[in-house]
Write a protein that holds these residues in place. Structure first.
Motif, PDB file in Angstrom:
ATOM      1  N   LEU A 125      34.826  61.725 116.248  1.00  0.00           N
ATOM      2  CA  LEU A 125      34.362  62.469 115.074  1.00  0.00           C
ATOM      3  C   LEU A 125      35.537  62.897 114.205  1.00  0.00           C
ATOM      4  CD1 LEU A 125      32.155  63.904 113.421  1.00  0.00           C
ATOM      5  CD2 LEU A 125      32.501  65.890 114.918  1.00  0.00           C
ATOM      6  N   VAL A 126      36.569  63.423 114.828  1.00  0.00           N
ATOM      7  CA  VAL A 126      37.744  63.871 114.070  1.00  0.00           C
ATOM      8  C   VAL A 126      38.374  62.692 113.340  1.00  0.00           C
ATOM      9  CG1 VAL A 126      40.076  64.834 114.272  1.00  0.00           C
ATOM     10  CG2 VAL A 126      38.193  65.846 115.570  1.00  0.00           C
ATOM     11  N   GLN A 127      38.558  61.586 114.038  1.00  0.00           N
ATOM     12  CA  GLN A 127      39.168  60.403 113.412  1.00  0.00           C
ATOM     13  C   GLN A 127      38.302  59.889 112.267  1.00  0.00           C
ATOM     14  OE1 GLN A 127      40.308  57.316 116.112  1.00  0.00           O
ATOM     15  NE2 GLN A 127      41.451  56.238 114.553  1.00  0.00           N
ATOM     16  N   TRP A 128      36.990  59.881 112.460  1.00  0.00           N
ATOM     17  CA  TRP A 128      36.090  59.413 111.410  1.00  0.00           C
ATOM     18  C   TRP A 128      36.162  60.312 110.172  1.00  0.00           C
ATOM     19  CZ3 TRP A 128      31.424  61.495 109.425  1.00  0.00           C
ATOM     20  CH2 TRP A 128      30.742  60.634 108.561  1.00  0.00           C
ATOM     21  N   LEU A 129      36.124  61.622 110.374  1.00  0.00           N
ATOM     22  CA  LEU A 129      36.190  62.544 109.233  1.00  0.00           C
ATOM     23  C   LEU A 129      37.520  62.423 108.490  1.00  0.00           C
ATOM     24  CD1 LEU A 129      34.446  65.672 110.753  1.00  0.00           C
ATOM     25  CD2 LEU A 129      33.637  64.305 108.817  1.00  0.00           C
ATOM     26  N   LEU A 130      38.602  62.271 109.229  1.00  0.00           N
ATOM     27  CA  LEU A 130      39.914  62.098 108.577  1.00  0.00           C
ATOM     28  C   LEU A 130      39.972  60.775 107.808  1.00  0.00           C
ATOM     29  CD1 LEU A 130      42.313  63.475 111.335  1.00  0.00           C
ATOM     30  CD2 LEU A 130      41.688  64.567 109.171  1.00  0.00           C
ATOM     31  N   THR A 131      39.333  59.742 108.349  1.00  0.00           N
ATOM     32  CA  THR A 131      39.297  58.449 107.663  1.00  0.00           C
ATOM     33  C   THR A 131      38.474  58.549 106.386  1.00  0.00           C
ATOM     34  OG1 THR A 131      39.500  57.278 109.766  1.00  0.00           O
ATOM     35  CG2 THR A 131      38.704  56.006 107.902  1.00  0.00           C
ATOM     36  N   VAL A 132      37.332  59.212 106.469  1.00  0.00           N
ATOM     37  CA  VAL A 132      36.498  59.399 105.277  1.00  0.00           C
ATOM     38  C   VAL A 132      37.283  60.163 104.215  1.00  0.00           C
ATOM     39  CG1 VAL A 132      34.434  60.581 104.378  1.00  0.00           C
ATOM     40  CG2 VAL A 132      34.297  59.251 106.499  1.00  0.00           C
ATOM     41  N   ARG A 133      37.943  61.231 104.620  1.00  0.00           N
ATOM     42  CA  ARG A 133      38.728  62.021 103.662  1.00  0.00           C
ATOM     43  C   ARG A 133      39.825  61.179 103.030  1.00  0.00           C
ATOM     44  NH1 ARG A 133      42.512  67.016 105.384  1.00  0.00           N
ATOM     45  NH2 ARG A 133      43.708  65.292 106.228  1.00  0.00           N
ATOM     46  N   LYS A 134      40.512  60.390 103.847  1.00  0.00           N
ATOM     47  CA  LYS A 134      41.622  59.576 103.339  1.00  0.00           C
ATOM     48  C   LYS A 134      41.152  58.529 102.341  1.00  0.00           C
ATOM     49  CE  LYS A 134      45.396  56.616 104.874  1.00  0.00           C
ATOM     50  NZ  LYS A 134      46.040  55.996 106.031  1.00  0.00           N
ATOM     51  N   ASN A 135      39.944  57.992 102.546  1.00  0.00           N
ATOM     52  CA  ASN A 135      39.475  56.895 101.702  1.00  0.00           C
ATOM     53  C   ASN A 135      38.850  57.337 100.388  1.00  0.00           C
ATOM     54  OD1 ASN A 135      39.828  54.103 102.939  1.00  0.00           O
ATOM     55  ND2 ASN A 135      39.296  55.390 104.674  1.00  0.00           N
ATOM     56  N   TYR A 136      38.607  58.633 100.223  1.00  0.00           N
ATOM     57  CA  TYR A 136      38.147  59.103  98.928  1.00  0.00           C
ATOM     58  C   TYR A 136      39.335  59.176  97.981  1.00  0.00           C
ATOM     59  CZ  TYR A 136      33.285  60.217  99.725  1.00  0.00           C
ATOM     60  OH  TYR A 136      31.944  60.121  99.942  1.00  0.00           O
ATOM     61  N   ARG A 137      39.103  58.727  96.750  1.00  0.00           N
ATOM     62  CA  ARG A 137      40.172  58.790  95.747  1.00  0.00           C
ATOM     63  C   ARG A 137      40.252  60.203  95.173  1.00  0.00           C
ATOM     64  NH1 ARG A 137      38.406  54.933  91.571  1.00  0.00           N
ATOM     65  NH2 ARG A 137      36.372  55.464  92.378  1.00  0.00           N
ATOM     66  N   ASN A 138      41.407  60.530  94.646  1.00  0.00           N
ATOM     67  CA  ASN A 138      41.617  61.846  94.054  1.00  0.00           C
ATOM     68  C   ASN A 138      41.206  61.786  92.582  1.00  0.00           C
ATOM     69  OD1 ASN A 138      42.336  64.473  93.705  1.00  0.00           O
ATOM     70  ND2 ASN A 138      44.516  64.067  93.508  1.00  0.00           N
ATOM     71  N   ILE A 139      39.893  61.831  92.356  1.00  0.00           N
ATOM     72  CA  ILE A 139      39.352  61.799  90.998  1.00  0.00           C
ATOM     73  C   ILE A 139      38.524  63.063  90.778  1.00  0.00           C
ATOM     74  CG2 ILE A 139      39.363  59.279  90.815  1.00  0.00           C
ATOM     75  CD1 ILE A 139      36.402  59.299  91.540  1.00  0.00           C
ATOM     76  N   ALA A 140      38.025  63.215  89.571  1.00  0.00           N
ATOM     77  CA  ALA A 140      37.386  64.474  89.196  1.00  0.00           C
ATOM     78  C   ALA A 140      36.107  64.785  89.966  1.00  0.00           C
ATOM     79  CB  ALA A 140      37.092  64.472  87.693  1.00  0.00           C
ATOM     80  N   TYR A 141      35.271  63.796  90.275  1.00  0.00           N
ATOM     81  CA  TYR A 141      33.972  64.161  90.838  1.00  0.00           C
ATOM     82  C   TYR A 141      33.695  63.536  92.196  1.00  0.00           C
ATOM     83  CZ  TYR A 141      29.019  65.121  91.216  1.00  0.00           C
ATOM     84  OH  TYR A 141      27.816  65.555  91.658  1.00  0.00           O
ATOM     85  N   HIS A 142      33.608  62.237  92.294  1.00  0.00           N
ATOM     86  CA  HIS A 142      33.280  61.620  93.582  1.00  0.00           C
ATOM     87  C   HIS A 142      34.518  61.564  94.459  1.00  0.00           C
ATOM     88  CE1 HIS A 142      29.531  59.935  91.683  1.00  0.00           C
ATOM     89  NE2 HIS A 142      29.103  60.588  92.737  1.00  0.00           N
ATOM     90  N   ASN A 143      34.814  62.685  95.060  1.00  0.00           N
ATOM     91  CA  ASN A 143      36.012  62.831  95.880  1.00  0.00           C
ATOM     92  C   ASN A 143      35.623  63.476  97.216  1.00  0.00           C
ATOM     93  OD1 ASN A 143      35.645  65.597  95.289  1.00  0.00           O
ATOM     94  ND2 ASN A 143      36.993  65.466  93.519  1.00  0.00           N
ATOM     95  N   TRP A 144      36.620  63.784  98.026  1.00  0.00           N
ATOM     96  CA  TRP A 144      36.365  64.372  99.346  1.00  0.00           C
ATOM     97  C   TRP A 144      35.622  65.700  99.225  1.00  0.00           C
ATOM     98  CZ3 TRP A 144      35.210  64.410 104.091  1.00  0.00           C
ATOM     99  CH2 TRP A 144      35.463  65.496 104.933  1.00  0.00           C
ATOM    100  N   ARG A 145      35.979  66.511  98.253  1.00  0.00           N
ATOM    101  CA  ARG A 145      35.319  67.816  98.091  1.00  0.00           C
ATOM    102  C   ARG A 145      33.831  67.618  97.783  1.00  0.00           C
ATOM    103  NH1 ARG A 145      37.075  72.782  98.008  1.00  0.00           N
ATOM    104  NH2 ARG A 145      39.227  72.097  97.897  1.00  0.00           N
ATOM    105  N   HIS A 146      33.514  66.650  96.947  1.00  0.00           N
ATOM    106  CA  HIS A 146      32.115  66.374  96.620  1.00  0.00           C
ATOM    107  C   HIS A 146      31.364  65.897  97.867  1.00  0.00           C
ATOM    108  CE1 HIS A 146      28.868  63.592  95.220  1.00  0.00           C
ATOM    109  NE2 HIS A 146      28.546  64.687  94.568  1.00  0.00           N
ATOM    110  N   ALA A 147      31.973  65.015  98.640  1.00  0.00           N
ATOM    111  CA  ALA A 147      31.337  64.527  99.873  1.00  0.00           C
ATOM    112  C   ALA A 147      31.083  65.699 100.827  1.00  0.00           C
ATOM    113  CB  ALA A 147      32.213  63.475 100.540  1.00  0.00           C
ATOM    114  N   PHE A 148      32.057  66.557 100.953  1.00  0.00           N
ATOM    115  CA  PHE A 148      31.894  67.732 101.813  1.00  0.00           C
ATOM    116  C   PHE A 148      30.754  68.616 101.303  1.00  0.00           C
ATOM    117  CE2 PHE A 148      32.769  72.192 102.721  1.00  0.00           C
ATOM    118  CZ  PHE A 148      32.724  72.160 104.112  1.00  0.00           C
ATOM    119  N   ASN A 149      30.682  68.822  99.982  1.00  0.00           N
ATOM    120  CA  ASN A 149      29.614  69.639  99.397  1.00  0.00           C
ATOM    121  C   ASN A 149      28.233  69.077  99.713  1.00  0.00           C
ATOM    122  OD1 ASN A 149      30.848  71.831  98.054  1.00  0.00           O
ATOM    123  ND2 ASN A 149      31.606  70.430  96.500  1.00  0.00           N
TER     124      ASN A 149
END
Length: 170
Positions: A125-149
Motif C-alpha cells: 500500500l505504501v509503495q503504491w501510494l508513493l508511486t501514484v503520488r510520483k506519477n502525478y504531474r505538478n500542474i494546477a488541477y489534476h495533481n496529487w492533491r486533487h487525487a487525495f481530495n
C-alpha cells in the motif's frame, strides 16, 4: 532516396545479350533491391528498438520508488488523525503537506478496513501510494492533491453517510 545504377558489360564471348542474360540481370536487380530493402528495414528496427529502450527507461523511472522511501513511510508515526478531521466534509487538505497526505491516505485505507478485506500488505500500500503520488504531474488541477481530495471525499461519503453506502461500494 537510393538510386541503383548498374552497367552491362559486353559478354566475353562477343555475342549479344540473349533472353537468359536478361533474366539473369533481372534476378540480380531483384536481389540488390531486396538487399537494400532489408538494410532499410534493419535501420527502422534498430531505431524502433532504441525508442522502445528510452520509453521503457522513462516508464521504469516513473514506476520505481526507492526502497528507502517506502521504509521511511513505514516507520513514520502517524500524527493525530482525529485532529485532521478526515471524515468530515469541511476537511481542509491545505493543512497537510504531500507526505502527510500519503499518511492520511494510508489511514483512510486502514479505517475502511481495506488492507484486511483485500489482503493488501502494508508495504505494498505504501509503495503504491508513493508511486501514484510520483506519477502525478505538478500542474494546477489534476495533481496529487486533487487525487487525495477525491479519495478523502469518497472516504467521507462511505464512512459518515446516513445511507449505508459502505455496503454498496465495499
Amino acid at each position: 532516396m537510393l538510386v541503383g545504377v548498374a552497367q552491362l558489360i559486353n559478354r566475353l564471348d562477343g555475342k549479344p545479350f540473349d533472353h537468359y542474360d536478361d533474366e539473369l540481370f533481372e534476378v540480380f536487380a531483384i536481389f540488390c533491391g531486396l538487399g537494400i530493402n532489408n538494410c532499410l528495414l534493419y535501420d527502422q528496427v534498430a531505431r524502433s528498438a532504441a525508442k522502445q529502450a528510452v520509453a521503457l527507461e522513462v516508464l521504469s523511472y516513473h514506476a520505481h520508488i526507492p526502497k528507502k522511501d517506502v521504509v521511511t513511510f513505514m516507520t513514520m508515526t502517524p500524527p493525530n488523525m482525529a485532529a485532521w478531521r478526515l471524515e468530515r466534509l469541511d476537511f481542509n487538505d491545505y493543512l497537510l503537506n504531500t507526505d502527510e497526505m500519503v499518511l492520511a491516505a494510508i489511514h483512510m485505507f486502514e479505517e475502511a478496513d481495506m488492507l484486511k478485506t483485500f489482503k493488501i500488505e502494508y508495504e505494498t500500500l505504501v509503495q503504491w501510494l508513493l508511486t501514484v503520488r510520483k506519477n502525478y504531474r505538478n500542474i494546477a488541477y489534476h495533481n496529487w492533491r486533487h487525487a487525495f481530495n477525491v479519495g478523502q471525499f469518497m472516504f467521507t461519503l462511505l464512512t459518515v453517510s446516513p445511507v449505508s453506502l459502505h455496503r454498496y461500494f465495499c
